[in-house]
Design a protein around this motif. Structure first.
Motif, short mmCIF file in Angstrom:
data_model
loop_
_atom_site.label_atom_id
_atom_site.label_comp_id
_atom_site.label_asym_id
_atom_site.label_seq_id
_atom_site.Cartn_x
_atom_site.Cartn_y
_atom_site.Cartn_z
N UNK A 42 58.83 17.49 57.67
CA UNK A 42 59.23 16.52 58.70
C UNK A 42 60.06 17.19 59.78
N UNK A 43 60.95 18.07 59.37
CA UNK A 43 61.82 18.76 60.34
C UNK A 43 61.00 19.67 61.25
N UNK A 44 59.99 20.32 60.68
CA UNK A 44 59.14 21.17 61.52
C UNK A 44 58.37 20.33 62.54
N UNK A 45 57.95 19.13 62.12
CA UNK A 45 57.20 18.26 63.03
C UNK A 45 58.12 17.59 64.06
N UNK A 46 59.41 17.42 63.69
CA UNK A 46 60.37 16.74 64.57
C UNK A 46 61.66 17.57 64.61
N UNK A 47 61.62 18.73 65.24
CA UNK A 47 62.76 19.65 65.18
C UNK A 47 64.03 19.12 65.82
N UNK A 48 63.93 18.13 66.66
CA UNK A 48 65.12 17.60 67.33
C UNK A 48 65.80 16.48 66.53
N UNK A 49 65.25 16.13 65.39
CA UNK A 49 65.84 15.08 64.57
C UNK A 49 66.83 15.68 63.58
N UNK A 50 68.13 15.39 63.73
CA UNK A 50 69.12 15.95 62.79
C UNK A 50 69.04 15.26 61.44
N UNK A 51 69.12 16.05 60.38
CA UNK A 51 69.05 15.54 59.02
C UNK A 51 70.30 15.94 58.25
N UNK A 52 70.75 15.04 57.39
CA UNK A 52 71.84 15.32 56.46
C UNK A 52 71.29 15.05 55.08
N UNK A 53 71.03 16.11 54.30
CA UNK A 53 70.37 15.98 53.00
C UNK A 53 71.41 16.00 51.89
N UNK A 54 71.35 15.02 51.01
CA UNK A 54 72.27 14.93 49.88
C UNK A 54 71.46 14.84 48.59
N UNK A 55 72.12 15.08 47.47
CA UNK A 55 71.49 14.99 46.16
C UNK A 55 72.33 14.11 45.25
N UNK A 56 71.84 12.92 44.97
CA UNK A 56 72.51 12.01 44.05
C UNK A 56 71.91 12.18 42.65
N UNK A 57 72.50 11.49 41.66
CA UNK A 57 72.12 11.79 40.28
C UNK A 57 70.76 11.20 39.91
N UNK A 58 70.59 9.91 40.12
CA UNK A 58 69.35 9.27 39.69
C UNK A 58 68.99 8.13 40.63
N UNK A 59 67.90 7.42 40.30
CA UNK A 59 67.41 6.37 41.19
C UNK A 59 68.42 5.24 41.33
N UNK A 60 69.10 4.89 40.26
CA UNK A 60 70.09 3.81 40.35
C UNK A 60 71.19 4.16 41.34
N UNK A 61 71.69 5.40 41.28
CA UNK A 61 72.72 5.83 42.22
C UNK A 61 72.18 5.86 43.64
N UNK A 62 70.93 6.28 43.80
CA UNK A 62 70.33 6.35 45.14
C UNK A 62 70.14 4.95 45.73
N UNK A 63 69.66 4.00 44.92
CA UNK A 63 69.46 2.64 45.42
C UNK A 63 70.80 2.01 45.80
#
Length: 309
Positions: free
Chosen positions: A107-128
């Protein structure tokens, strides 16, 4: 400190008169004068020398001016950090070496001007929960519950099916195979110490084992990817399962083998989760990008758990 008063002070210092500051700020001259008077009272100093020709910062005003500019700049940065369209799109992935991180790189290669902040949560419940609270904008997760059981206002769409592969060392009985049917793994020991009961990935691999008569062992300490790979490389009795797009690096001497599973191909169902009322413009762009990529995918004969739809 009243930032509106600070803004009036900086505008007056730049214009050299209250009238010019008023015009810049779309205020009356009286409102500018009142704000600056309040700021002088708060600081207990005079910030301007007033004359018929206009205003000029006093020594104290000159000392305060660079700090006032810093205050306004900091306020703008703070607002931009949470303003849709100005701040980065915050997205959760299950792991930075796994397929969702690769989807974001595409996605970043296709839209290089879009800033992203990537995080890693534990599981789906935490993500939801994080999506629901607005802590993040979206999450890539396997969703084990039907849409009607998601919290109100939360949406989820399956966006990517990732084939699962067998990973063995050179001494394993299946090391020379080009592909293996999932049912043929019955009787072989599959070791996955990273599985945590109650998570979405545990639900997936439990369903996979039940469907094809596999034995997946999650016993023993999980020391991470490298010790797992070392163990697989050194023994002919253990193998593990990995996603096709999981990024793994091992020493050449380990001679590990990634073997495709076929007839059918077990795929891990990655969904994108987001809040329906999230106004961030890049969220729609990400969803469109993922939909276009999925439209061109060849599903073939695949298997997913019944809860994946």
């Amino acid at each position: 400190m009243d930032l509106d008063a600070v803004r009036a002070f900086v505008a007056a210092a730049d214009a050299g008169q209250f009238q010019g500051a008023a015009a810049e700020l779309s205020l009356t001259q009286q409102a500018v004068s009142k704000r600056i008077a309040g700021l002088e009272k708060e600081l207990a100093v005079r910030l301007f020398t007033r004359s018929a020709r206009g205003v000029r910062p006093t020594v104290d005003g000159q000392a305060f001016l660079p700090h006032a500019r810093d205050l306004l700049a900091a306020a703008e940065r703070a607002a931009a950090s949470v303003r849709p369209g100005s701040r980065a799109l915050r997205v959760d992935v299950i792991g930075r070496r796994l397929a969702p991180a690769g989807l974001l790189r595409d996605f970043r290669r296709a839209h290089p001007d879009t800033p992203l902040d990537v995080v890693t949560l534990f599981d789906a419940d935490a993500a939801i929960a994080a999506v629901r609270s607005g802590t993040i904008d979206a999450a890539f997760r396997a969703v084990t519950r039907p849409p009607r059981e998601l919290p109100e206002g939360i949406e989820a769409v399956r966006v990517h099916d990732e084939p699962i592969q067998l990973l063995t060392g050179p001494g394993h009985a299946l090391a020379g195979a080009r592909s293996v049917a999932p049912a043929d793994l019955a009787g072989h020991r599959i070791w996955m110490p990273g599985i945590v009961t109650g998570t979405e990935w545990a639900a997936y691999y439990d369903a996979l084992a039940d469907a094809f008569g596999m034995t997946i062992e999650a016993t023993g300490p999980d020391f991470g990817t490298e010790p797992l790979l070392d163990t697989i490389a050194d023994t002919g009795s253990l193998a593990t399962l990995v996603g096709e797009q999981t990024r793994l690096v091992w020493p050449a001497d380990d001679d590990l083998r990634r073997i495709a599973l076929r007839d059918p191909v077990p795929v891990y169902p990655h969904s994108l989760i987001w809040r329906a009322d999230n106004p961030h413009p890049a969220l729609g762009t990400l969803r469109d990008h993922l939909a276009a990529a999925r439209a061109g995918a060849d599903d073939g004969a695949t298997w997913t758990p019944a809860w994946a739809g």
